[in-house]
Design an enzyme around this catalytic site. Structure first.
Site, PDB file in Angstrom:
ATOM      1  N   GLY A 164       0.778  -1.175  -0.004  1.00 58.67           N
ATOM      2  CA  GLY A 164       0.032   0.097  -0.072  1.00 58.67           C
ATOM      3  C   GLY A 164       0.805   1.517  -0.091  1.00 58.67           C
ATOM      4  O   GLY A 164       0.580   2.243  -0.642  1.00 58.67           O
ATOM      5  N   ILE A 165       1.923   1.540   0.783  1.00 57.00           N
ATOM      6  CA  ILE A 165       2.674   2.654   0.918  1.00 57.00           C
ATOM      7  C   ILE A 165       3.548   2.750  -0.242  1.00 57.00           C
ATOM      8  O   ILE A 165       3.566   3.804  -0.841  1.00 57.00           O
ATOM      9  CB  ILE A 165       3.535   2.594   2.161  1.00 57.00           C
ATOM     10  CG1 ILE A 165       3.027   2.148   3.560  1.00 57.00           C
ATOM     11  CG2 ILE A 165       4.793   3.847   2.141  1.00 57.00           C
ATOM     12  CD1 ILE A 165       3.704   2.197   4.633  1.00 57.00           C
ATOM     13  N   THR A 242      11.423   4.459   4.624  1.00 55.64           N
ATOM     14  CA  THR A 242      10.366   4.916   5.788  1.00 55.64           C
ATOM     15  C   THR A 242       9.986   3.565   6.431  1.00 55.64           C
ATOM     16  O   THR A 242       8.918   3.529   7.039  1.00 55.64           O
ATOM     17  CB  THR A 242       9.214   5.408   5.128  1.00 55.64           C
ATOM     18  OG1 THR A 242       8.771   4.686   3.914  1.00 55.64           O
ATOM     19  CG2 THR A 242       9.689   6.859   4.462  1.00 55.64           C
ATOM     20  N   ALA A 243      10.470   2.387   6.235  1.00 52.37           N
ATOM     21  CA  ALA A 243       9.969   1.082   6.464  1.00 52.37           C
ATOM     22  C   ALA A 243      10.539   0.718   8.149  1.00 52.37           C
ATOM     23  O   ALA A 243       9.691   1.028   8.815  1.00 52.37           O
ATOM     24  CB  ALA A 243      10.388  -0.075   5.552  1.00 52.37           C
ATOM     25  N   ARG A 244      11.635  -0.099   7.958  1.00 58.85           N
ATOM     26  CA  ARG A 244      12.158  -0.445   9.386  1.00 58.85           C
ATOM     27  C   ARG A 244      13.647  -0.412   9.023  1.00 58.85           C
ATOM     28  O   ARG A 244      14.229  -0.739   8.109  1.00 58.85           O
ATOM     29  CB  ARG A 244      11.781  -1.737   9.652  1.00 58.85           C
ATOM     30  CG  ARG A 244      10.201  -1.886  10.261  1.00 58.85           C
ATOM     31  CD  ARG A 244      10.358  -1.324  11.602  1.00 58.85           C
ATOM     32  NE  ARG A 244       8.723  -1.590  12.325  1.00 58.85           N
ATOM     33  CZ  ARG A 244       7.782  -0.617  11.983  1.00 58.85           C
ATOM     34  NH1 ARG A 244       7.937   0.495  11.529  1.00 58.85           N
ATOM     35  NH2 ARG A 244       6.568  -0.633  12.675  1.00 58.85           N
ATOM     36  N   GLU A 273      16.660   2.376  16.941  1.00 58.60           N
ATOM     37  CA  GLU A 273      16.129   3.538  17.379  1.00 58.60           C
ATOM     38  C   GLU A 273      15.955   3.480  18.799  1.00 58.60           C
ATOM     39  O   GLU A 273      15.541   2.379  19.375  1.00 58.60           O
ATOM     40  CB  GLU A 273      14.439   3.557  16.938  1.00 58.60           C
ATOM     41  CG  GLU A 273      14.589   3.826  15.323  1.00 58.60           C
ATOM     42  CD  GLU A 273      13.340   3.664  14.692  1.00 58.60           C
ATOM     43  OE1 GLU A 273      12.221   3.983  15.347  1.00 58.60           O
ATOM     44  OE2 GLU A 273      13.211   3.540  13.117  1.00 58.60           O
ATOM     45  N   HIS A 291      11.276   8.726  12.654  1.00 56.07           N
ATOM     46  CA  HIS A 291      10.299   8.062  12.743  1.00 56.07           C
ATOM     47  C   HIS A 291       8.812   8.587  12.689  1.00 56.07           C
ATOM     48  O   HIS A 291       8.302   8.491  13.730  1.00 56.07           O
ATOM     49  CB  HIS A 291      10.316   6.706  13.711  1.00 56.07           C
ATOM     50  CG  HIS A 291       9.731   5.359  13.260  1.00 56.07           C
ATOM     51  ND1 HIS A 291       9.953   4.207  13.648  1.00 56.07           N
ATOM     52  CD2 HIS A 291       8.480   5.275  12.613  1.00 56.07           C
ATOM     53  CE1 HIS A 291       9.200   3.464  13.268  1.00 56.07           C
ATOM     54  NE2 HIS A 291       8.068   4.078  12.464  1.00 56.07           N
TER      55      HIS A 291
END
Ligand SMILES: O=CC(=O)O
Length: 332
Positions: A164-165, A242-244, A273, A291
């Site tokens: 979707g992203i 922008t995922a992980r 993080e 994030h």
């Protein structure tokens, strides 16, 4: 008849009315165990009849932050559903949940637009090397020494993981004249791909000007971008994530930024993080965000409502609306 017990691990901040309305069908509790040890005790005491959990992405130290094998052993047999607030659910051991007969949902769809906006901002910011220009201005140096950068028009954007992203990013990138290609384990239908070319993993690495990471973190994707993968990329490639964080070997990225193999990077997520690799902090070209992919009022409310809808469906129909892909074959 007593209503099923729903336990909130975290907080509901924006869809308060929808959360409170769940009390029509469920008894609601908010977890107040202050330590992991106390939580384990409470799971055998005041939470021993919990049927469904509303689970938030929390600091690792918080009780229930990670649904791992150890915690799963302490969960009561009444618990059948874990409804996670977030698209990424790497803090939940889904295979272990499946073995215990617990179904897990996430919030796909709700996060797509806000995350794709941040993703596009990072693509543009990295191509135009805006961080360097902004830092220069704040140092009082106006545009002295700010180099020329690159246009998005005509550049090839390689989307690694077109869910979707990724698809929402493709629509945005098209508006800037970028050519999109993608790699997934299987090609999408023509309608879903909407003109993006399907390429192998190696072809995506070798032929993209900008590589965007849009895939979930799991055992197959951890460090999928490492030294070897970077060596296959174009010289001067741009990498955006922008995922992980752990889908990229951060040390390999820092080395490649230092050598110039990777021209610039745009990152919203990091390997450890909230710790940031000093090599990323020191490199003024790299554009860094803490994030914030989904951090808008509208999106957070949509995410909360998605969790609440999953809980309602679980309680009233024994069925999740957004069961995670790994469990689709087990779900009713
Ligand atoms: O990181 C954000 C999410 O997983 O939705």
């Amino acid at each position: 008849m007593t209503k099923p017990h729903v336990l909130l691990l975290g907080d509901v901040l924006h869809a308060r009315a929808e959360w409170e309305a769940l009390s029509d069908v469920a008894t609601l509790s908010v977890c107040d165990s202050s330590t992991k040890e106390e939580f384990i005790k409470d799971l055998a005491g005041k939470y021993s009849d919990v049927a469904a959990v509303y689970h938030c992405h929390m600091d690792d130290a918080k009780p229930g932050a990670n649904i791992n094998q150890e915690l799963l052993e302490a969960l009561p047999p009444s618990l059948k559903f874990i409804c996670h607030h977030g698209a990424g659910y790497d803090m939940i051991d889904v295979n272990a949940c499946t073995r215990k007969g617990i179904l897990v949902s996430n919030t796909p769809g709700a996060v797509d637009d806000a995350t794709a906006d941040v993703n596009m901002f990072l693509v543009l910011g990295a191509l135009r090397e805006f961080n360097l220009a902004m830092t220069n201005l704040r140092k009082g140096n106006w545009n002295a020494g700010v180099p020329l950068s690159h246009d998005p028009e005509g550049k090839v954007l390689g989307i690694l993981g077109m869910g979707g992203i990724g698809r929402a990013l493709k629509r945005r990138a098209q508006g800037f004249g970028m050519i999109t290609q993608y790699h997934n384990r299987k090609p999408l239908s023509e309608e879903m791909a909407a003109g993006a070319k399907y390429v192998s993993f190696d072809e995506l690495l070798a032929t993209s000007d900008v590589i965007s990471m849009n895939l979930p973190l799991n055992a197959h994707t951890r460090h999928i971008i490492n030294k070897e993968a970077i060596a296959k990329m174009k010289d001067g490639v741009i990498i955006v994530n922008t995922a992980r964080g752990p889908v990229i070997d951060e040390q390999a990225l820092v080395d490649a930024l230092e050598s110039g193999k990777v021209r610039c990077a745009g990152l919203d997520v990091f390997e450890a993080e909230p710790k940031i690799h000093p090599g990323l902090l020191a490199n003024e070209k790299v554009i860094l965000l803490p994030h914030v992919g989904t951090a808008t009022y509208e999106t957070r409310k949509k995410m909360e409502i998605t969790v609440i809808n999953n809980i309602r469906s679980a309680i009233t129909g024994a069925k999740l609306l957004n069961v995670v892909p790994e469990q689709i074959h087990f779900a009713p």
